[in-house]
Design a protein around this motif. Sequence first.
Motif, mmCIF file in Angstrom:
data_model
loop_
_atom_site.group_PDB
_atom_site.id
_atom_site.type_symbol
_atom_site.label_atom_id
_atom_site.label_comp_id
_atom_site.label_asym_id
_atom_site.label_seq_id
_atom_site.Cartn_x
_atom_site.Cartn_y
_atom_site.Cartn_z
ATOM 1 N N TYR A 74 12.594 23.944 -8.362
ATOM 2 C CA TYR A 74 11.168 23.642 -8.235
ATOM 3 C C TYR A 74 10.371 24.210 -9.410
ATOM 4 O O TYR A 74 9.474 23.552 -9.945
ATOM 5 N N VAL A 75 10.697 25.436 -9.816
ATOM 6 C CA VAL A 75 9.978 26.046 -10.939
ATOM 7 C C VAL A 75 10.265 25.284 -12.230
ATOM 8 O O VAL A 75 9.362 25.068 -13.051
ATOM 9 N N LEU A 76 11.521 24.856 -12.416
ATOM 10 C CA LEU A 76 11.855 24.104 -13.621
ATOM 11 C C LEU A 76 11.135 22.747 -13.637
ATOM 12 O O LEU A 76 10.667 22.297 -14.689
ATOM 13 N N THR A 77 11.051 22.109 -12.480
ATOM 14 C CA THR A 77 10.320 20.841 -12.393
ATOM 15 C C THR A 77 8.853 21.043 -12.711
ATOM 16 O O THR A 77 8.238 20.247 -13.445
ATOM 17 N N LEU A 78 8.272 22.114 -12.177
ATOM 18 C CA LEU A 78 6.863 22.406 -12.465
ATOM 19 C C LEU A 78 6.659 22.691 -13.948
ATOM 20 O O LEU A 78 5.651 22.281 -14.536
ATOM 21 N N SER A 79 7.642 23.342 -14.564
ATOM 22 C CA SER A 79 7.570 23.602 -15.998
ATOM 23 C C SER A 79 7.512 22.299 -16.783
ATOM 24 O O SER A 79 6.711 22.156 -17.716
ATOM 25 N N TRP A 80 8.360 21.330 -16.395
ATOM 26 C CA TRP A 80 8.355 20.051 -17.105
ATOM 27 C C TRP A 80 7.035 19.311 -16.904
ATOM 28 O O TRP A 80 6.538 18.662 -17.826
ATOM 29 N N VAL A 81 6.463 19.417 -15.715
ATOM 30 C CA VAL A 81 5.154 18.791 -15.462
ATOM 31 C C VAL A 81 4.092 19.400 -16.379
ATOM 32 O O VAL A 81 3.248 18.680 -16.941
ATOM 33 N N MET A 82 4.136 20.726 -16.558
ATOM 34 C CA MET A 82 3.181 21.371 -17.466
ATOM 35 C C MET A 82 3.387 20.894 -18.902
ATOM 36 O O MET A 82 2.423 20.668 -19.636
ATOM 37 N N LEU A 83 4.645 20.719 -19.296
ATOM 38 C CA LEU A 83 4.939 20.192 -20.632
ATOM 39 C C LEU A 83 4.385 18.787 -20.784
ATOM 40 O O LEU A 83 3.761 18.453 -21.805
ATOM 41 N N LEU A 84 4.578 17.964 -19.764
ATOM 42 C CA LEU A 84 4.081 16.586 -19.809
ATOM 43 C C LEU A 84 2.562 16.559 -19.923
ATOM 44 O O LEU A 84 2.004 15.792 -20.731
ATOM 45 N N VAL A 85 1.883 17.390 -19.144
ATOM 46 C CA VAL A 85 0.413 17.425 -19.201
ATOM 47 C C VAL A 85 -0.059 17.841 -20.589
ATOM 48 O O VAL A 85 -1.010 17.267 -21.141
ATOM 49 N N SER A 86 0.615 18.831 -21.181
ATOM 50 C CA SER A 86 0.203 19.290 -22.508
ATOM 51 C C SER A 86 0.376 18.186 -23.549
ATOM 52 O O SER A 86 -0.468 18.022 -24.438
ATOM 53 N N ILE A 87 1.445 17.387 -23.423
ATOM 54 C CA ILE A 87 1.672 16.312 -24.381
ATOM 55 C C ILE A 87 0.686 15.166 -24.161
ATOM 56 O O ILE A 87 0.262 14.503 -25.116
ATOM 57 N N VAL A 88 0.313 14.917 -22.923
ATOM 58 C CA VAL A 88 -0.728 13.912 -22.650
ATOM 59 C C VAL A 88 -2.035 14.327 -23.318
ATOM 60 O O VAL A 88 -2.742 13.502 -23.929
ATOM 61 N N LEU A 89 -2.376 15.613 -23.238
ATOM 62 C CA LEU A 89 -3.596 16.103 -23.890
ATOM 63 C C LEU A 89 -3.503 15.985 -25.408
ATOM 64 O O LEU A 89 -4.490 15.662 -26.077
ATOM 65 N N VAL A 90 -2.327 16.252 -25.948
ATOM 66 C CA VAL A 90 -2.130 16.076 -27.391
ATOM 67 C C VAL A 90 -2.337 14.609 -27.767
ATOM 68 O O VAL A 90 -2.987 14.294 -28.773
#
Length: 314
Positions: free
Chosen positions: A44-60
């Motif tokens: 679950y923590v690893l999945t949440l980590s990937w979601v945070m990565l995805l959000v950061s790239i969307v903002l980029v």
Amino acid sequence: MDDDDRGPNMLATTWALTGLSGVFLAVRLACKLRTKRRLWWDDYVLTLSWVMLLVSIVLVTMSVPRGLGRHVKHVPIENLSTLGFMGNFTGTFSILAAVWSKTSFALTLLRLMSGRVRIVLWAIIATINISMGLNAVFMWTRCSPASKVWNPYSPGTCWEPHVYPAYGMFAAGYSGIMDFVLALLPWKVIWKLQMKRKEKVGVALAMSMGVFAGATAIVKTTVIPTLASPDYTCRGAAESAVTIIAASIPVLRTLFRDLQTLSRRQYGTGRHGTHTGSKDPVDMEMSRGRRGKRPSRKVGKGGEKGVASLSLFT
């Protein structure tokens, strides 16, 4: 050249890294669910980590049309505060992605270790979350009022220019060092298993891919003083993506083993013309334990859990 637009290359790099890490994560989860194993906190923590990565790239991605990736003098002045504001959110989500991906692997190791090593792991989890968490907090609080962080022309005061980058370099460097520590810890328990040396090395190497994440984190510290640069964005995404991939590789041993077994069923036969089969060495160790010679849960004082724990990766 000052007028170069590095935005498109940055997007191609970061989206490729995010997509690749997403594939590894998806296969990791699929392997666990296929073998009817329950997902645990590390998943679950690893999945949440990937979601945070995805959000950061969307903002980029949203920031590139506004001028991210170009020299500041070529960015419309009305976009500067918007880019600064979005950049703070991008940095925050990127930090969370990095620290939670490392936390996930540390949680995985907690299921394998016992004794003093568990204390070390809890200390690593606590310190990387505190140090990197403060890095995210300082990103927003280094100026008063906070709006001056993303709008340098507004009235207010900020820390000395070198203070925040210096702390960022410390936090990123410490995080990278912890990657190396987490990558080396599995060797301690794996080397005690009754397996061929070649198999021990293979399993240990699969669990030690975090060294690449550590190297990426160390390299990232060199571009922290230029937080708005495309290099910082790309290397920040690379650190999280590589850590997610490294944390997924041990679980993928299930897939590799099944593919090997399928190949042998199709093309391999024993000396008498029958299928010889393929047994994973960790499974063999567990089978010995189930036949009556169950390995001890501990090896000496403060030792590690027995090989049954390695069913996490089989």
